[in-house]
Design a protein around this motif. Sequence first.
Motif, PDB file in Angstrom:
ATOM      1  N   SER A  97       0.821  -1.206   0.000  1.00 47.98           N
ATOM      2  CA  SER A  97       0.000   0.000   0.000  1.00 47.98           C
ATOM      3  C   SER A  97       0.858   1.261   0.000  1.00 47.98           C
ATOM      4  N   GLN A  98       2.098   1.147   0.417  1.00 47.63           N
ATOM      5  CA  GLN A  98       3.018   2.291   0.429  1.00 47.63           C
ATOM      6  C   GLN A  98       4.055   2.100  -0.680  1.00 47.63           C
ATOM      7  N   HIS A  99       3.564   1.967  -1.917  1.00 50.92           N
ATOM      8  CA  HIS A  99       4.481   1.578  -2.980  1.00 50.92           C
ATOM      9  C   HIS A  99       5.466   2.663  -3.374  1.00 50.92           C
ATOM     10  N   LYS A 100       5.288   3.882  -2.903  1.00 52.70           N
ATOM     11  CA  LYS A 100       6.283   4.917  -3.183  1.00 52.70           C
ATOM     12  C   LYS A 100       7.586   4.625  -2.455  1.00 52.70           C
ATOM     13  N   LYS A 101       7.525   3.798  -1.426  1.00 52.64           N
ATOM     14  CA  LYS A 101       8.700   3.449  -0.640  1.00 52.64           C
ATOM     15  C   LYS A 101       9.238   2.066  -1.009  1.00 52.64           C
ATOM     16  N   LEU A 102       8.882   1.560  -2.194  1.00 55.53           N
ATOM     17  CA  LEU A 102       9.313   0.233  -2.617  1.00 55.53           C
ATOM     18  C   LEU A 102      10.276   0.327  -3.798  1.00 55.53           C
ATOM     19  N   LEU A 103      11.262  -0.570  -3.795  1.00 53.74           N
ATOM     20  CA  LEU A 103      12.180  -0.699  -4.929  1.00 53.74           C
ATOM     21  C   LEU A 103      12.171  -2.157  -5.385  1.00 53.74           C
ATOM     22  N   PHE A 104      11.880  -2.367  -6.670  1.00 52.99           N
ATOM     23  CA  PHE A 104      11.924  -3.702  -7.261  1.00 52.99           C
ATOM     24  C   PHE A 104      13.146  -3.786  -8.167  1.00 52.99           C
ATOM     25  N   ILE A 105      14.007  -4.750  -7.897  1.00 53.59           N
ATOM     26  CA  ILE A 105      15.193  -4.990  -8.723  1.00 53.59           C
ATOM     27  C   ILE A 105      14.884  -6.124  -9.681  1.00 53.59           C
ATOM     28  N   LEU A 106      14.881  -5.838 -10.975  1.00 53.94           N
ATOM     29  CA  LEU A 106      14.604  -6.832 -12.009  1.00 53.94           C
ATOM     30  C   LEU A 106      15.913  -7.137 -12.734  1.00 53.94           C
ATOM     31  N   ASP A 107      16.545  -8.219 -12.337  1.00 60.24           N
ATOM     32  CA  ASP A 107      17.874  -8.562 -12.845  1.00 60.24           C
ATOM     33  C   ASP A 107      17.756  -9.405 -14.107  1.00 60.24           C
ATOM     34  N   ASN A 108      18.588  -9.067 -15.123  1.00 54.65           N
ATOM     35  CA  ASN A 108      18.607  -9.793 -16.406  1.00 54.65           C
ATOM     36  C   ASN A 108      17.235  -9.778 -17.089  1.00 54.65           C
ATOM     37  N   LEU A 109      16.627  -8.634 -17.135  1.00 55.33           N
ATOM     38  CA  LEU A 109      15.274  -8.541 -17.678  1.00 55.33           C
ATOM     39  C   LEU A 109      15.214  -8.866 -19.158  1.00 55.33           C
ATOM     40  N   ASP A 110      16.285  -8.617 -19.899  1.00 54.65           N
ATOM     41  CA  ASP A 110      16.246  -8.781 -21.352  1.00 54.65           C
ATOM     42  C   ASP A 110      16.574 -10.193 -21.819  1.00 54.65           C
ATOM     43  N   GLU A 111      17.003 -11.079 -20.920  1.00 57.57           N
ATOM     44  CA  GLU A 111      17.454 -12.395 -21.369  1.00 57.57           C
ATOM     45  C   GLU A 111      16.318 -13.367 -21.675  1.00 57.57           C
ATOM     46  N   PRO A 112      15.305 -13.521 -20.804  1.00 56.70           N
ATOM     47  CA  PRO A 112      14.185 -14.400 -21.182  1.00 56.70           C
ATOM     48  C   PRO A 112      13.416 -13.812 -22.361  1.00 56.70           C
ATOM     49  N   LYS A 113      12.734 -14.684 -23.104  1.00 49.49           N
ATOM     50  CA  LYS A 113      11.960 -14.248 -24.264  1.00 49.49           C
ATOM     51  C   LYS A 113      10.553 -13.853 -23.816  1.00 49.49           C
ATOM     52  N   TRP A 114      10.442 -12.663 -23.237  1.00 55.15           N
ATOM     53  CA  TRP A 114       9.147 -12.207 -22.760  1.00 55.15           C
ATOM     54  C   TRP A 114       8.264 -11.807 -23.943  1.00 55.15           C
ATOM     55  N   GLU A 115       6.982 -11.827 -23.726  1.00 54.33           N
ATOM     56  CA  GLU A 115       6.009 -11.425 -24.743  1.00 54.33           C
ATOM     57  C   GLU A 115       5.163 -10.282 -24.189  1.00 54.33           C
ATOM     58  N   PHE A 116       5.767  -9.100 -24.167  1.00 50.38           N
ATOM     59  CA  PHE A 116       5.054  -7.942 -23.644  1.00 50.38           C
ATOM     60  C   PHE A 116       4.208  -7.263 -24.715  1.00 50.38           C
ATOM     61  N   LYS A 117       4.618  -7.405 -25.960  1.00 50.97           N
ATOM     62  CA  LYS A 117       3.874  -6.756 -27.030  1.00 50.97           C
ATOM     63  C   LYS A 117       2.477  -7.357 -27.132  1.00 50.97           C
ATOM     64  N   GLY A 118       1.530  -6.505 -27.363  1.00 52.87           N
ATOM     65  CA  GLY A 118       0.167  -6.972 -27.495  1.00 52.87           C
ATOM     66  C   GLY A 118      -0.628  -6.931 -26.206  1.00 52.87           C
ATOM     67  N   GLN A 119       0.048  -6.673 -25.080  1.00 48.10           N
ATOM     68  CA  GLN A 119      -0.680  -6.554 -23.828  1.00 48.10           C
ATOM     69  C   GLN A 119      -1.405  -5.218 -23.783  1.00 48.10           C
ATOM     70  N   SER A 120      -2.566  -5.223 -23.201  1.00 53.90           N
ATOM     71  CA  SER A 120      -3.338  -3.994 -23.097  1.00 53.90           C
ATOM     72  C   SER A 120      -2.669  -3.023 -22.148  1.00 53.90           C
ATOM     73  N   PRO A 121      -2.459  -1.776 -22.534  1.00 53.31           N
ATOM     74  CA  PRO A 121      -1.823  -0.809 -21.646  1.00 53.31           C
ATOM     75  C   PRO A 121      -2.736  -0.378 -20.505  1.00 53.31           C
ATOM     76  N   LYS A 122      -3.990  -0.790 -20.524  1.00 52.94           N
ATOM     77  CA  LYS A 122      -4.931  -0.315 -19.511  1.00 52.94           C
ATOM     78  C   LYS A 122      -5.227  -1.359 -18.432  1.00 52.94           C
ATOM     79  N   PHE A 123      -4.681  -2.577 -18.604  1.00 57.64           N
ATOM     80  CA  PHE A 123      -5.050  -3.604 -17.632  1.00 57.64           C
ATOM     81  C   PHE A 123      -4.421  -3.303 -16.277  1.00 57.64           C
TER      82      PHE A 123
END
Length: 247
Positions: A97-123
Motif C-alpha cells: 500500500s506504500q508503494h512509493k517506498k518500494l524498490l523492485f530490482i529486475l535482474d537480467n530482464l532482457d534475457e528471457p523471451k518475454w512477450e510484452f507486445k500486445g498486452q493492453s496498456p490499460k489492464f
Amino acid sequence: MDDQKHLIEVRDLFGPGPGTQEEPPTVVLHGVAGIGKSTLARQVRRAWEEGRLYRDHFQHVFYFNCRELAQSRTMSLAEHISKDWADSAAPIGQILSQHKKLLFILDNLDEPKWEFKGQSPKFHLNWSQQQQVHTLLGSLLKKTLLPEASLLITARITDLGKLIPLKQPCWVEVLGFSESIRRDYFYITLDHVCHALVSWLVCTCLKQQMDQGQELSLTCQTTIALCLHFFHILQAQSLGTKLWNFC
C-alpha cells in the motif's frame, strides 16, 4: 543521451538528476556481458539490508531474478514477496500500500523471451492474484501495478525499450569495477576461502582423533600450528607431497 553523460555513484541512482528535481522511478543498468551488472544489483540489495544504502529512501527492496522467474508459468506478486519472510503471515497488503517506498530490482530482464507486445496498456492487476509471469512483470514496467514504485533493471542491450515497455527510464551504463574495488572484491573472496580452509583443517584433525578413539585435544593456537598438526597426522605421504596437495 550523448550530451548528458556524466559519472554517477550507486548511492545517487535514485536521487535528483542533473538539472531536475524529479527522481527517476525507473533506472536501467546496461552494459556488456560480464561487466558486473548482476553483481551490482545484488550488492544494492545487500547494502540496503545492512542499512548502508537507500535506507531513508526505501522501506522495502525486492530482488527478482528474471532467469529464474522465466521458469515459472504463473505467480502472484504476493507469492514472490512473501519468500523474503520466514513468517507466512507477512503484511503484504500493508507493505504494497506504500508503494512509493518500494524498490523492485529486475535482474537480467532482457534475457528471457518475454512477450510484452500486445498486452493492453490499460489492464490492472491485483497483487494477490495468480498471473502469467510476463503479464505481472509487464504491469510493473508499465506502472499499471504499483505506479509509484521504483524499478532498478539490469540488461545487456540499450534498445530495451523496443522489446519491453518502459516508462521514462533513466539509462545508466555500468563501467565495471575500478582497480581498488577489484582488489577489495578479490581480498573479500580470498578471506572467505581462507576461513573455509581453516574450518576444514580443524574438522579433519578432530575427525582423525575421533576415528582413533583419542581424546579431543586439539590445542593449536595459530594457523601455522594447525597446518603443522595436519601434516603430522598424514604420515602415509612424503612431506613434499603433503605440501603440494595442500597448496
